[in-house]
Scaffold this motif. Structure first.
Motif, PDB file in Angstrom:
ATOM      1  N   TYR A  29       0.777  -1.194  -0.178  1.00  0.00           N
ATOM      2  CA  TYR A  29      -0.056   0.038   0.027  1.00  0.00           C
ATOM      3  C   TYR A  29       0.839   0.982  -0.020  1.00  0.00           C
ATOM      4  N   HIS A  33       0.727   4.068  -2.710  1.00  0.00           N
ATOM      5  CA  HIS A  33       0.517   5.345  -2.461  1.00  0.00           C
ATOM      6  C   HIS A  33       1.471   6.343  -2.826  1.00  0.00           C
ATOM      7  N   ASP A  38      -2.048   8.974  -4.632  1.00  0.00           N
ATOM      8  CA  ASP A  38      -3.462   9.057  -4.248  1.00  0.00           C
ATOM      9  C   ASP A  38      -3.862   7.864  -3.577  1.00  0.00           C
ATOM     10  N   ARG A  39      -4.583   8.289  -2.150  1.00  0.00           N
ATOM     11  CA  ARG A  39      -5.273   7.043  -1.467  1.00  0.00           C
ATOM     12  C   ARG A  39      -6.136   6.195  -2.088  1.00  0.00           C
ATOM     13  N   THR A  40      -7.195   6.689  -2.711  1.00  0.00           N
ATOM     14  CA  THR A  40      -8.209   5.873  -3.214  1.00  0.00           C
ATOM     15  C   THR A  40      -7.489   4.949  -4.493  1.00  0.00           C
ATOM     16  N   GLU A  41      -6.713   5.431  -5.146  1.00  0.00           N
ATOM     17  CA  GLU A  41      -6.064   4.842  -6.305  1.00  0.00           C
ATOM     18  C   GLU A  41      -5.046   3.916  -5.771  1.00  0.00           C
ATOM     19  N   GLU A  43      -5.412   2.266  -2.932  1.00  0.00           N
ATOM     20  CA  GLU A  43      -6.243   1.018  -2.380  1.00  0.00           C
ATOM     21  C   GLU A  43      -6.624   0.184  -3.513  1.00  0.00           C
ATOM     22  N   ASP A  44      -7.199   0.793  -4.625  1.00  0.00           N
ATOM     23  CA  ASP A  44      -7.620   0.163  -5.665  1.00  0.00           C
ATOM     24  C   ASP A  44      -6.323  -0.644  -6.329  1.00  0.00           C
ATOM     25  N   GLN A  47      -5.719  -3.796  -4.022  1.00  0.00           N
ATOM     26  CA  GLN A  47      -6.679  -4.641  -4.232  1.00  0.00           C
ATOM     27  C   GLN A  47      -6.562  -5.423  -5.436  1.00  0.00           C
ATOM     28  N   PRO A  92      -4.563  16.359  -3.427  1.00  0.00           N
ATOM     29  CA  PRO A  92      -5.906  15.826  -2.789  1.00  0.00           C
ATOM     30  C   PRO A  92      -6.505  16.965  -2.090  1.00  0.00           C
TER      31      PRO A  92
END
Length: 182
Positions: A29, A33, A38-41, A43-44, A47, A92
């Motif tokens: 992670y 990052h 970008d945090r959301t990106e 995480e994606d 995953q 962000p």
């Protein structure tokens, strides 16, 4: 120091995958990052990396470095993602990324100086081209050996060393320029 994770051939099961992959979650992670910024990106990306790794676990070569294999999947996933292809620099809008206040008898002035230095370094790292940034982060943040980095990025060790040298030089020059302007 982190050592390579090697797997015996007879142990390629879903439980083995979980046992090997879950301890790498935070490290992957963090790397995602830094790459995606970008945090959301991130995480994606992580995953998707885990999904691809689990699906392709049967193709993992026993006796090789599992950690490097996971990082390679993450890197390839990033490079084929929207963020990796356009290498955009987004800012962000949320303030969740602000550093936590340190505990102790520090003054507001020292806290401000420390934050500005941290922000200066982070901005300089983010400004590096992806191929420099990833080598620098894998070496300095993830503490990978040159051999592990070469395996992760599928490049020769000599290329790792030259990119790392150039990344450090570019980072040093960027920081010097920023300090002169300040």
């Amino acid at each position: 120091m982190v050592y390579p994770i090697e797997v015996a051939e007879e142990r390629l099961t879903a439980a083995t995958f979980e046992e090997l992959a879950m301890p790498l979650l935070d490290q992957l992670y963090n790397f995602a990052h830094w790459l995606a910024q970008d945090r959301t990106e991130a995480e994606d990306l992580v995953q998707e990396t885990y999904a691809k790794a689990l699906k392709g676990f049967s193709s993992f070569q026993p006796g090789t470095n599992f950690r490097a294999w996971m990082y390679r999947i993450l890197r390839n996933t990033f490079l084929t993602s929207r963020t990796g292809l356009k290498a955009s620099a987004t800012v962000p809008l949320d303030s969740d990324d602000s550093p936590e206040l340190p505990a102790g008898p520090e003054t507001p002035e020292t806290i401000l100086i420390e934050r500005s230095q941290h922000q200066l370094l982070q901005t300089a790292i983010e400004a590096l081209p992806v191929h420099f940034r990833e080598v620098l982060l894998l070496c300095e943040v993830e503490e990978m050996s040159y051999q592990e980095i070469a395996a992760t990025l599928s490049i020769p060790i000599g290329t790792v060393m030259s990119r790392l040298s150039r990344a450090r030089k570019a980072l040093r020059e960027s920081l010097q320029q920023s300090l002169v302007r300040a």
